[in-house]
Design a protein around this motif. Structure first.
Motif, PDB file in Angstrom:
ATOM      1  N   LEU A   1       0.843  -1.003  -0.057  1.00 24.12           N
ATOM      2  CA  LEU A   1       0.090   0.100   0.006  1.00 24.12           C
ATOM      3  C   LEU A   1       0.816   1.126  -0.057  1.00 24.12           C
ATOM      4  CD1 LEU A   1      -2.825  -1.164   2.424  1.00 24.12           C
ATOM      5  CD2 LEU A   1      -2.883  -0.751  -0.214  1.00 24.12           C
ATOM      6  N   ALA A   2       1.928   1.355   0.730  1.00 21.57           N
ATOM      7  CA  ALA A   2       2.818   2.448   0.928  1.00 21.57           C
ATOM      8  C   ALA A   2       3.430   2.670  -0.522  1.00 21.57           C
ATOM      9  CB  ALA A   2       3.752   2.230   1.866  1.00 21.57           C
ATOM     10  N   THR A   3       3.807   1.554  -0.952  1.00 20.83           N
ATOM     11  CA  THR A   3       4.551   1.655  -2.374  1.00 20.83           C
ATOM     12  C   THR A   3       3.564   2.148  -3.630  1.00 20.83           C
ATOM     13  OG1 THR A   3       6.172  -0.456  -1.769  1.00 20.83           O
ATOM     14  CG2 THR A   3       6.068   0.513  -4.176  1.00 20.83           C
ATOM     15  N   ALA A   4       2.554   1.602  -3.628  1.00 20.08           N
ATOM     16  CA  ALA A   4       1.341   2.267  -4.356  1.00 20.08           C
ATOM     17  C   ALA A   4       1.341   3.533  -4.260  1.00 20.08           C
ATOM     18  CB  ALA A   4       0.084   1.179  -4.228  1.00 20.08           C
ATOM     19  N   ALA A   5       0.982   4.000  -3.054  1.00 19.42           N
ATOM     20  CA  ALA A   5       0.906   5.629  -2.944  1.00 19.42           C
ATOM     21  C   ALA A   5       1.920   6.400  -3.239  1.00 19.42           C
ATOM     22  CB  ALA A   5       0.483   5.638  -1.322  1.00 19.42           C
ATOM     23  N   TRP A   6       3.152   5.635  -3.110  1.00 23.95           N
ATOM     24  CA  TRP A   6       4.384   6.381  -3.518  1.00 23.95           C
ATOM     25  C   TRP A   6       4.410   6.491  -5.097  1.00 23.95           C
ATOM     26  CZ3 TRP A   6       8.906   4.959  -6.295  1.00 23.95           C
ATOM     27  CH2 TRP A   6       9.946   5.802  -5.988  1.00 23.95           C
ATOM     28  N   ILE A   7       4.251   5.441  -5.582  1.00 22.53           N
ATOM     29  CA  ILE A   7       4.255   5.380  -6.994  1.00 22.53           C
ATOM     30  C   ILE A   7       3.396   6.398  -7.613  1.00 22.53           C
ATOM     31  CG2 ILE A   7       3.835   3.874  -8.948  1.00 22.53           C
ATOM     32  CD1 ILE A   7       4.659   1.451  -7.466  1.00 22.53           C
TER      33      ILE A   7
ATOM     34  N   VAL B   1       3.823   3.618 -20.272  1.00 20.06           N
ATOM     35  CA  VAL B   1       5.213   3.565 -20.342  1.00 20.06           C
ATOM     36  C   VAL B   1       5.643   2.753 -19.166  1.00 20.06           C
ATOM     37  CG1 VAL B   1       7.205   4.927 -20.020  1.00 20.06           C
ATOM     38  CG2 VAL B   1       5.211   5.797 -21.398  1.00 20.06           C
ATOM     39  N   ARG B   2       4.819   2.668 -18.137  1.00 17.51           N
ATOM     40  CA  ARG B   2       5.390   1.992 -16.957  1.00 17.51           C
ATOM     41  C   ARG B   2       4.173   0.770 -16.330  1.00 17.51           C
ATOM     42  NH1 ARG B   2       9.165   5.792 -13.804  1.00 17.51           N
ATOM     43  NH2 ARG B   2      10.014   3.763 -12.993  1.00 17.51           N
ATOM     44  N   PRO B   3       3.836  -0.189 -17.221  1.00 16.42           N
ATOM     45  CA  PRO B   3       2.890  -0.874 -16.928  1.00 16.42           C
ATOM     46  C   PRO B   3       2.729  -1.713 -15.591  1.00 16.42           C
ATOM     47  CG  PRO B   3       4.217  -1.821 -18.681  1.00 16.42           C
ATOM     48  CD  PRO B   3       4.782  -0.567 -18.344  1.00 16.42           C
ATOM     49  N   GLU B   4       4.137  -2.271 -15.429  1.00 14.88           N
ATOM     50  CA  GLU B   4       4.127  -3.109 -14.036  1.00 14.88           C
ATOM     51  C   GLU B   4       3.585  -2.260 -12.862  1.00 14.88           C
ATOM     52  OE1 GLU B   4       4.587  -6.260 -13.488  1.00 14.88           O
ATOM     53  OE2 GLU B   4       4.917  -6.686 -15.705  1.00 14.88           O
ATOM     54  N   LEU B   5       4.276  -1.006 -12.859  1.00  9.67           N
ATOM     55  CA  LEU B   5       4.049  -0.060 -11.672  1.00  9.67           C
ATOM     56  C   LEU B   5       2.488   0.443 -11.615  1.00  9.67           C
ATOM     57  CD1 LEU B   5       7.068   2.120 -11.492  1.00  9.67           C
ATOM     58  CD2 LEU B   5       6.574   0.000 -10.178  1.00  9.67           C
ATOM     59  N   ALA B   6       1.710   0.630 -12.904  1.00 10.35           N
ATOM     60  CA  ALA B   6       0.485   0.836 -13.180  1.00 10.35           C
ATOM     61  C   ALA B   6      -0.463  -0.179 -12.380  1.00 10.35           C
ATOM     62  CB  ALA B   6       0.202   1.232 -14.612  1.00 10.35           C
ATOM     63  N   HIS B   7      -0.012  -1.466 -12.985  1.00  9.71           N
ATOM     64  CA  HIS B   7      -0.654  -2.557 -12.340  1.00  9.71           C
ATOM     65  C   HIS B   7      -0.731  -2.621 -10.886  1.00  9.71           C
ATOM     66  CE1 HIS B   7      -1.949  -4.682 -15.826  1.00  9.71           C
ATOM     67  NE2 HIS B   7      -1.120  -4.384 -16.460  1.00  9.71           N
ATOM     68  N   VAL B   8       0.343  -2.291  -9.994  1.00 13.98           N
ATOM     69  CA  VAL B   8       0.768  -2.459  -8.651  1.00 13.98           C
ATOM     70  C   VAL B   8      -0.431  -1.415  -7.855  1.00 13.98           C
ATOM     71  CG1 VAL B   8       2.165  -1.875  -6.754  1.00 13.98           C
ATOM     72  CG2 VAL B   8       2.805  -3.345  -8.719  1.00 13.98           C
ATOM     73  N   VAL B   9      -0.426  -0.240  -8.619  1.00 12.84           N
ATOM     74  CA  VAL B   9      -1.333   0.901  -8.167  1.00 12.84           C
ATOM     75  C   VAL B   9      -2.871   0.405  -8.326  1.00 12.84           C
ATOM     76  CG1 VAL B   9      -2.091   3.309  -8.639  1.00 12.84           C
ATOM     77  CG2 VAL B   9       0.328   2.693  -8.589  1.00 12.84           C
ATOM     78  N   ALA B  10      -3.034  -0.283  -9.592  1.00  7.73           N
ATOM     79  CA  ALA B  10      -4.337  -0.485  -9.720  1.00  7.73           C
ATOM     80  C   ALA B  10      -4.861  -1.482  -8.661  1.00  7.73           C
ATOM     81  CB  ALA B  10      -4.858  -0.969 -11.296  1.00  7.73           C
ATOM     82  N   GLU B  11      -4.013  -2.528  -8.453  1.00  6.47           N
ATOM     83  CA  GLU B  11      -4.379  -3.879  -7.751  1.00  6.47           C
ATOM     84  C   GLU B  11      -4.507  -3.319  -6.279  1.00  6.47           C
ATOM     85  OE1 GLU B  11      -1.685  -6.888  -8.860  1.00  6.47           O
ATOM     86  OE2 GLU B  11      -2.456  -7.054 -10.746  1.00  6.47           O
ATOM     87  N   THR B  12      -3.813  -2.231  -5.822  1.00  2.00           N
ATOM     88  CA  THR B  12      -3.998  -1.863  -4.433  1.00  2.00           C
ATOM     89  C   THR B  12      -5.250  -1.105  -4.481  1.00  2.00           C
ATOM     90  OG1 THR B  12      -2.349  -0.118  -4.594  1.00  2.00           O
ATOM     91  CG2 THR B  12      -1.471  -2.205  -3.858  1.00  2.00           C
TER      92      THR B  12
END
Length: 191
Positions: free
Chosen positions: A61-67, A96-107
């Motif tokens: 959760l903290a990483t998704a918010a940071w991203i 451009v950054r799909p892996e990070l987008a997926h993390v934010v979406a999933e959280t």
């Protein structure tokens, strides 16, 4: 949404942990990276990662918010009618950054019980109230709900996974849909 997500003030160590984890997510393609590997990347002891983020959920959760607040940060829109351009830009950056987008979406899809309305929703409400104050409560709620949904990494994931769209098509579709929502209220702009 239409401005930077607010992240609580982080210590230098916390920022290093979150940045290291985000880098590893992009490199490895998974959010299941060991605390040991994160610690090594951040240049700290593994115990320090645990002290700051005792559970995987806390770390994720903290990483998704940071991203969202750093990697996908954006300038605040000054008009509700600028939102389609902001949405187009956001969709292109997620691509451009799909892996990070997926993390934010999933959280975001997991939800946080008792969470306050998102800062983006609050900004949309403020813009709409300033520019189109004549909307009744139901119209206002419908416009905010539609724009909030379109202006989300979750919408990007849906376009990508369910429709197999590429980055440009996603950006075009999301911006077009936002324009369609706003077209219904353009003639009601306050003088």
């Amino acid at each position: 949404m239409t401005g930077s997500t607010t992240v609580p003030a982080l210590s230098g160590t916390q920022a290093a942990i979150l940045a290291a984890y985000a880098e590893l997510i992009e490199e490895v393609g998974s959010d299941d990276v060991s605390y040991r590997v994160i610690a090594r990347r951040a240049g700290i002891a593994e115990r320090t990662v645990f002290r700051n983020y005792p559970t995987r959920v806390d770390l994720l959760l903290a990483t998704a918010a940071w991203i969202e607040a750093t990697v996908f940060a954006r300038e605040e829109s000054h008009s509700i009618f600028d939102i389609p351009l902001a949405i187009r830009d956001a969709m292109q950056r997620y691509d451009v950054r799909p892996e990070l987008a997926h993390v934010v979406a999933e959280t975001a899809m997991r939800g946080v019980s008792g969470a306050a309305p998102s800062p983006g929703r609050t900004r949309l409400e403020r813009l709409l109230d300033a520019e189109v104050p004549s909307l009744d409560a139901a119209e206002r709620r419908a416009v905010i709900a539609a724009l909030s949904h379109l202006d989300s990494v979750g919408a990007w994931v849906t376009f990508r996974r369910e429709f197999g769209m590429d980055g440009r098509d996603i950006a075009d579709a999301a911006a077009w849909a936002a324009e369609a929502v706003l077209d219904s209220i353009r003639d009601r702009v306050a003088p």
